[in-house]
Design an enzyme around this catalytic site. Structure first.
Site, PDB file in Angstrom:
ATOM      1  N   GLY A  12       0.818  -1.219   0.000  1.00 42.38           N
ATOM      2  CA  GLY A  12       0.000   0.000   0.000  1.00 42.38           C
ATOM      3  C   GLY A  12       0.849   1.265   0.000  1.00 42.38           C
ATOM      4  NE  ARG A  16      -5.974   7.117   5.679  1.00 37.80           N
ATOM      5  CZ  ARG A  16      -6.556   6.263   6.505  1.00 37.80           C
ATOM      6  NH1 ARG A  16      -7.094   6.680   7.633  1.00 37.80           N
ATOM      7  NH2 ARG A  16      -6.612   4.981   6.213  1.00 37.80           N
ATOM      8  CD  GLN A  73      -1.242  -5.289  -4.477  1.00 36.57           C
ATOM      9  OE1 GLN A  73      -0.666  -4.688  -3.572  1.00 36.57           O
ATOM     10  NE2 GLN A  73      -2.537  -5.538  -4.462  1.00 36.57           N
ATOM     11  CD  GLU A 156     -12.507  -4.034   5.677  1.00 35.79           C
ATOM     12  OE1 GLU A 156     -11.902  -3.007   6.021  1.00 35.79           O
ATOM     13  OE2 GLU A 156     -12.262  -5.150   6.178  1.00 35.79           O
ATOM     14  NE  ARG A 334      32.644   7.950  12.691  1.00 37.09           N
ATOM     15  CZ  ARG A 334      33.624   8.210  11.815  1.00 37.09           C
ATOM     16  NH1 ARG A 334      34.566   9.091  12.125  1.00 37.09           N
ATOM     17  NH2 ARG A 334      33.674   7.589  10.670  1.00 37.09           N
TER      18      ARG A 334
HETATM   19  C1  UD1 Z   1      -7.273  -3.614   6.704  1.00 38.02           C
HETATM   20  C2  UD1 Z   1      -8.473  -4.580   6.791  1.00 38.02           C
HETATM   21  C3  UD1 Z   1      -9.320  -4.221   7.994  1.00 38.02           C
HETATM   22  C4  UD1 Z   1      -8.478  -4.235   9.258  1.00 38.02           C
HETATM   23  C5  UD1 Z   1      -7.238  -3.346   9.103  1.00 38.02           C
HETATM   24  C6  UD1 Z   1      -6.323  -3.549  10.274  1.00 38.02           C
HETATM   25  C7  UD1 Z   1      -9.071  -5.284   4.522  1.00 38.02           C
HETATM   26  C8  UD1 Z   1      -9.962  -5.071   3.373  1.00 38.02           C
HETATM   27  N1  UD1 Z   1      -9.242  -4.489   5.591  1.00 38.02           N
HETATM   28  O1  UD1 Z   1      -7.785  -2.311   6.506  1.00 38.02           O
HETATM   29  O2  UD1 Z   1     -10.386  -5.146   8.119  1.00 38.02           O
HETATM   30  O3  UD1 Z   1      -9.250  -3.846  10.359  1.00 38.02           O
HETATM   31  O4  UD1 Z   1      -6.520  -3.689   7.913  1.00 38.02           O
HETATM   32  O5  UD1 Z   1      -5.272  -2.615  10.257  1.00 38.02           O
HETATM   33  O6  UD1 Z   1      -8.236  -6.156   4.483  1.00 38.02           O
HETATM   34  N2  UD1 Z   1      -1.926  -3.540   0.991  1.00 38.02           N
HETATM   35  C9  UD1 Z   1      -1.319  -4.043  -0.129  1.00 38.02           C
HETATM   36  N3  UD1 Z   1      -1.913  -3.929  -1.340  1.00 38.02           N
HETATM   37  C10 UD1 Z   1      -3.141  -3.343  -1.481  1.00 38.02           C
HETATM   38  C11 UD1 Z   1      -3.772  -2.818  -0.329  1.00 38.02           C
HETATM   39  C12 UD1 Z   1      -3.142  -2.940   0.878  1.00 38.02           C
HETATM   40  O7  UD1 Z   1      -0.216  -4.595  -0.049  1.00 38.02           O
HETATM   41  O8  UD1 Z   1      -3.633  -3.298  -2.628  1.00 38.02           O
HETATM   42  C13 UD1 Z   1      -1.253  -3.660   2.294  1.00 38.02           C
HETATM   43  C14 UD1 Z   1      -0.930  -2.322   2.929  1.00 38.02           C
HETATM   44  O9  UD1 Z   1       0.371  -1.906   2.608  1.00 38.02           O
HETATM   45  C15 UD1 Z   1      -1.067  -2.609   4.412  1.00 38.02           C
HETATM   46  C16 UD1 Z   1      -2.036  -3.747   4.481  1.00 38.02           C
HETATM   47  O10 UD1 Z   1      -2.123  -4.314   3.184  1.00 38.02           O
HETATM   48  O11 UD1 Z   1       0.165  -3.002   4.990  1.00 38.02           O
HETATM   49  C17 UD1 Z   1      -3.410  -3.279   4.918  1.00 38.02           C
HETATM   50  O12 UD1 Z   1      -3.893  -2.363   3.980  1.00 38.02           O
HETATM   51  P1  UD1 Z   1      -4.630  -1.027   4.392  1.00 38.02           P
HETATM   52  O13 UD1 Z   1      -5.002  -0.323   3.148  1.00 38.02           O
HETATM   53  O14 UD1 Z   1      -3.859  -0.318   5.403  1.00 38.02           O
HETATM   54  O15 UD1 Z   1      -5.956  -1.662   5.026  1.00 38.02           O
HETATM   55  P2  UD1 Z   1      -6.879  -1.046   6.128  1.00 38.02           P
HETATM   56  O16 UD1 Z   1      -7.763  -0.046   5.504  1.00 38.02           O
HETATM   57  O17 UD1 Z   1      -6.074  -0.616   7.289  1.00 38.02           O
END
Ligand code: UD1
Ligand code: CA
Length: 462
Positions: A12, A16, A73, A156, A334
């Site tokens: 991700g 934010r 990805q 979600e 160091r």
């Molecule tokens: C996700 C969960 C949510 C949970 C929360 C906990 C889903 C749909 N939601 O939401 O239920 O409560 O984590 O913190 O799973 N990532 C990828 N590729 C993507 C999207 C995300 O690698 O296409 C990775 C992000 O880098 C991150 C993790 O997956 O490390 C979670 O993604 P994020 O977008 O932060 O999910 P949340 O909205 O926090």
């Protein structure tokens, strides 16, 4: 857990965070979040780890450099899509269990992961979600249960109705799957939701619809689930960890009379009756003995400090300071430096890749680099070991009880014998025998009345 493996989601962008770096490289107590998550998997006995990279993948891959497998990805289409990229990795672990971890949830601990696996296997679940009850569930996936408290879905935030939003049990993002079930469930996730993403969390209802057993393991440690999506949340996590570590140290007999600016990594050990003063940052890999005074304004990284030491305004990285050393103010150690017992280093002293023997004093304005210094040596003010000739580095060796006069340059490689003296202002280019005095400077000449004869000055203006 030999046949088990872990997939860490780290693709991700973390919009934010507003960063040029992948979100998972944001630091919690000076360590990238992803490193903490990898440690959790390793401490739970999982050797085979695959990290899904995406946003600024090249930075993350360089950071991981062979520590884990990685898979890219190329488009960010959701957490389910991220796991799909690891299908070849998961296929190699058929028959075992797969741990999914979010790279942005750095508090997940190995105990929670291990307890969840036990719960997963003893109940014969195909999927076990690690959940927790939190005060503010906003933004997290909610754990939905039926009237009989059976876990039926994860909803979600974006898809939740008002009632669901009130649920305060949330999905940590960490979950165990049986590898075979995960491969099947991944093929059945769709992106039919308001965000058009492939949610990994949809696997729960899909599995239940197929009559498979799914569980939610509620972590005792509610912090284990906290994630950082913004800099403000990251600061909150830092503050939580900071307070927790200071409280633990105080309970163990360490004094922190004022915790202002005190940041100590959770891996750090500190002995009893040591006092930590304001402005002290102790990063990972440090161990501090008992009866020390650390600070104010001291930064330590991968440094071991013995008992009874004083470190006042010291910066040290990858160094060792032995018992009763007194360092500071304004000392820089160091990498690869060992400071012996009862050594004193005073203001504006830098030591690099050197050993300094017991009871040696390096009191002012001195650079000791690439040197082996014996015991009981005295450095005058302003000594420089000239270790670099512009091309290569060489060592200086100084014998026990030597006396290095003020403003001496020791041109390496050179050896000063035991008990030898160098005259102040000498530039020493050749070895000095034991017990000798070496004078390497021009003899002084005084030219009588030179000023009166030459009148080199302008007329007095005052
Ligand atoms: C996700 C969960 C949510 C949970 C929360 C906990 C889903 C749909 N939601 O939401 O239920 O409560 O984590 O913190 O799973 N990532 C990828 N590729 C993507 C999207 C995300 O690698 O296409 C990775 C992000 O880098 C991150 C993790 O997956 O490390 C979670 O993604 P994020 O977008 O932060 O999910 P949340 O909205 O926090
Ligand atoms: Ca997140």
């Amino acid at each position: 857990m030999e046949c088990n493996c872990a997939v860490i989601l780290a693709g991700g962008e973390g919009t934010r965070m507003k960063s040029q770096k992948p979100k998972v490289m944001a630091e919690l107590m000076f360590r990238p979040m992803i490193d903490r998550v990898i440690d959790t998997a390793k401490n739970a006995g999982i050797e085979e780890i695959c990290v899904v990279t995406g946003y600024r993948a090249e930075l993350l891959e360089a950071h991981l450099a062979g520590r884990t497998e990685t898979v890219r990805q190329t488009q960010r289409l959701g957490t389910g899509h991220a796991v799909m990229q690891a299908i070849p990795f998961i296929k190699r672990h058929r028959g075992g269990n797969v741990l999914i971890l979010n790279g942005d949830a750095p508090f997940i601990d190995h105990r929670t992961v291990e307890d969840a696996l036990y719960y997963h296997t003893t109940n014969g679940f195909v999927q076990t979600v690690i959940s927790a009850k939190v005060e503010n569930p906003f933004g997290y996936g909610r754990i939905v249960r039926d009237k009989n408290e059976n876990f039926i879905a994860i909803t979600e935030e974006a898809s939740a109705d008002e009632e669901t939003k009130k649920i305060n049990e949330i999905n940590s993002g960490a979950m165990w799957f049986s590898a075979d079930a995960l491969l099947d469930l991944l093929s059945r996730i769709t992106n039919e939701n308001s965000k058009g993403e492939y949610y990994l969390t949809d696997t729960v209802s899909i599995a239940l619809r197929s009559g498979l057993r799914v569980g939610a393991f509620t972590a005792d440690n509610a912090d284990a689930v906290l994630g950082a999506n913004s800099r403000a949340q990251l600061q909150e996590l830092n503050e939580m960890l900071r307070k927790k570590v200071i409280a633990r140290l105080m309970a163990d007999g360490v004094s922190v009379p004022c915790a202002d600016g005190v940041m100590i990594d959770d891996s750090v050990k500190v002995g009893r009756d040591t006092v930590i003063l304001p402005g002290v940052i102790i990063k990972e890999g440090c161990e501090i003995g008992s009866d020390c005074v650390i600070g104010p304004n001291t930064v330590l990284y991968k440094t071991k400090v013995g008992d009874g030491c004083v470190l006042n305004s010291v910066q040290a990285e990858e160094a060792e300071v032995r018992d009763h050393a007194n360092l500071g103010p304004f000392v820089h150690l160091r990498p690869n430096t060992v400071i012996g017992e009862h050594v004193h280093c005073g203001n504006f002293v830098e030591v690099k890749n050197s050993t300094v023997g017991d009871h040696t004093a390096v009191s002012h304005l001195t650079y000791v680099g690439d040197s082996d210094v014996g015991k009981g040596v005295n450095f005058g003010c302003g000594v420089v070991t000239v270790n670099f000739n512009g091309k290569s580095k060489h060592r200086c060796v100084i014998g026990d009880d030597a006396f290095i006069g003020c403003n001496t340059n020791l041109i390496a490689p050179v050896r000063v014998g035991a008990r030898a003296y160098t005259a102040a202002g000498s530039t020493i280019t050749e070895d000095v025998p034991d017990d000798a005095l070496s004078i390497a400077r021009q003899r002084q000449t005084n030219k009588e009345n030179w000023v009166i004869k030459r009148k080199p000055y302008r007329e007095k203006k005052y």
